[in-house]
Design a protein around this motif. Structure first.
Motif, PDB file in Angstrom:
ATOM      1  N   MET A  74       0.885  -1.120  -0.129  1.00 31.25           N
ATOM      2  CA  MET A  74      -0.210   0.169  -0.001  1.00 31.25           C
ATOM      3  C   MET A  74       0.767   1.134   0.021  1.00 31.25           C
ATOM      4  N   THR A  75       0.564   2.159  -0.845  1.00 30.86           N
ATOM      5  CA  THR A  75       1.511   3.432  -1.037  1.00 30.86           C
ATOM      6  C   THR A  75       0.924   4.495   0.408  1.00 30.86           C
ATOM      7  N   ILE A  76       1.784   5.187   0.529  1.00 31.93           N
ATOM      8  CA  ILE A  76       1.611   6.241   1.653  1.00 31.93           C
ATOM      9  C   ILE A  76       0.202   6.886   1.274  1.00 31.93           C
ATOM     10  N   GLU A  77       0.163   7.237   0.086  1.00 32.33           N
ATOM     11  CA  GLU A  77      -1.177   8.013  -0.350  1.00 32.33           C
ATOM     12  C   GLU A  77      -2.346   7.280  -0.039  1.00 32.33           C
ATOM     13  N   ALA A  78      -2.267   6.074  -0.391  1.00 28.17           N
ATOM     14  CA  ALA A  78      -3.469   5.064  -0.054  1.00 28.17           C
ATOM     15  C   ALA A  78      -3.819   4.872   1.389  1.00 28.17           C
ATOM     16  N   ARG A  79      -2.645   4.855   2.129  1.00 31.40           N
ATOM     17  CA  ARG A  79      -2.699   4.869   3.564  1.00 31.40           C
ATOM     18  C   ARG A  79      -3.208   6.060   4.280  1.00 31.40           C
ATOM     19  N   ILE A  80      -2.939   7.333   3.792  1.00 32.27           N
ATOM     20  CA  ILE A  80      -3.469   8.452   3.966  1.00 32.27           C
ATOM     21  C   ILE A  80      -5.095   8.628   3.913  1.00 32.27           C
ATOM     22  N   ARG A  81      -5.352   8.007   2.680  1.00 27.18           N
ATOM     23  CA  ARG A  81      -6.686   8.155   2.362  1.00 27.18           C
ATOM     24  C   ARG A  81      -7.512   7.129   3.284  1.00 27.18           C
ATOM     25  N   GLU A  84      -3.299  12.546  13.987  1.00 26.69           N
ATOM     26  CA  GLU A  84      -1.557  12.501  14.036  1.00 26.69           C
ATOM     27  C   GLU A  84      -1.031  11.593  13.116  1.00 26.69           C
ATOM     28  N   GLN A  85      -1.415  10.381  12.856  1.00 23.45           N
ATOM     29  CA  GLN A  85      -0.634   9.655  12.034  1.00 23.45           C
ATOM     30  C   GLN A  85      -0.802  10.114  10.686  1.00 23.45           C
ATOM     31  N   ILE A  86      -1.851  10.675  10.119  1.00 23.18           N
ATOM     32  CA  ILE A  86      -2.121  11.430   8.743  1.00 23.18           C
ATOM     33  C   ILE A  86      -1.218  12.420   8.809  1.00 23.18           C
ATOM     34  N   THR A  87      -1.137  13.143   9.612  1.00 22.79           N
ATOM     35  CA  THR A  87      -0.060  14.308   9.558  1.00 22.79           C
ATOM     36  C   THR A  87       1.373  13.893   9.480  1.00 22.79           C
ATOM     37  N   SER A  88       1.887  12.690  10.227  1.00 18.44           N
ATOM     38  CA  SER A  88       3.086  12.439  10.248  1.00 18.44           C
ATOM     39  C   SER A  88       3.261  11.655   8.720  1.00 18.44           C
ATOM     40  N   LEU A  89       2.375  11.005   8.239  1.00 20.80           N
ATOM     41  CA  LEU A  89       2.574  10.407   6.734  1.00 20.80           C
ATOM     42  C   LEU A  89       2.439  11.738   5.787  1.00 20.80           C
ATOM     43  N   ALA A  94       3.828  14.544   6.094  1.00 20.93           N
ATOM     44  CA  ALA A  94       5.122  15.153   6.481  1.00 20.93           C
ATOM     45  C   ALA A  94       6.194  14.247   5.414  1.00 20.93           C
ATOM     46  N   ARG A  95       5.976  13.139   5.566  1.00 21.06           N
ATOM     47  CA  ARG A  95       6.916  11.891   4.820  1.00 21.06           C
ATOM     48  C   ARG A  95       6.781  12.270   3.527  1.00 21.06           C
ATOM     49  N   THR A  96       5.417  12.562   2.909  1.00 24.96           N
ATOM     50  CA  THR A  96       5.463  12.695   1.326  1.00 24.96           C
ATOM     51  C   THR A  96       5.558  14.030   0.942  1.00 24.96           C
ATOM     52  N   GLY A  97       5.903  15.010   1.768  1.00 21.08           N
ATOM     53  CA  GLY A  97       5.729  16.298   1.311  1.00 21.08           C
ATOM     54  C   GLY A  97       7.149  17.015   1.459  1.00 21.08           C
TER      55      GLY A  97
END
Length: 57
Positions: free
Chosen positions: A1-8, A47-52, A54-57
Motif C-alpha cells: 500500500m502506498t503512503i497516499e493510499a494509507r493517508i486516504r 496524528e498518523q495522517i499528519t505524520s505520513l 510530512a513524509r510525502t511532502g
C-alpha cells in the motif's frame, strides 16, 4: 500500500469517527467515557495522517 493510499484510508476512518462522535453527542444519554475514547482515537488518526503527509511532502 502506498503512503497516499494509507493517508486516504486513515482519512476515511477519521471521517467515520467524526460522524460517530456527532451522533453520540446528540443522543439523550451521552456516555462521556465512550465519547472521550472516540475523540482520542480520532486524534491519534489525525496524528498518523499528519505524520505520513510530512513524509510525502
Amino acid at each position: 500500500m502506498t503512503i497516499e493510499a494509507r493517508i486516504r484510508e486513515l482519512g476515511n476512518r477519521h471521517r467515520s469517527l467524526d460522524e460517530t462522535i456527532q451522533r453520540e453527542r446528540i443522543r439523550p444519554s451521552v456516555d462521556s467515557l465512550q465519547l472521550r475514547e472516540l475523540k482520542t482515537r480520532k486524534l491519534k488518526l489525525k496524528e498518523q495522517i499528519t505524520s505520513l503527509e510530512a513524509r510525502t511532502g
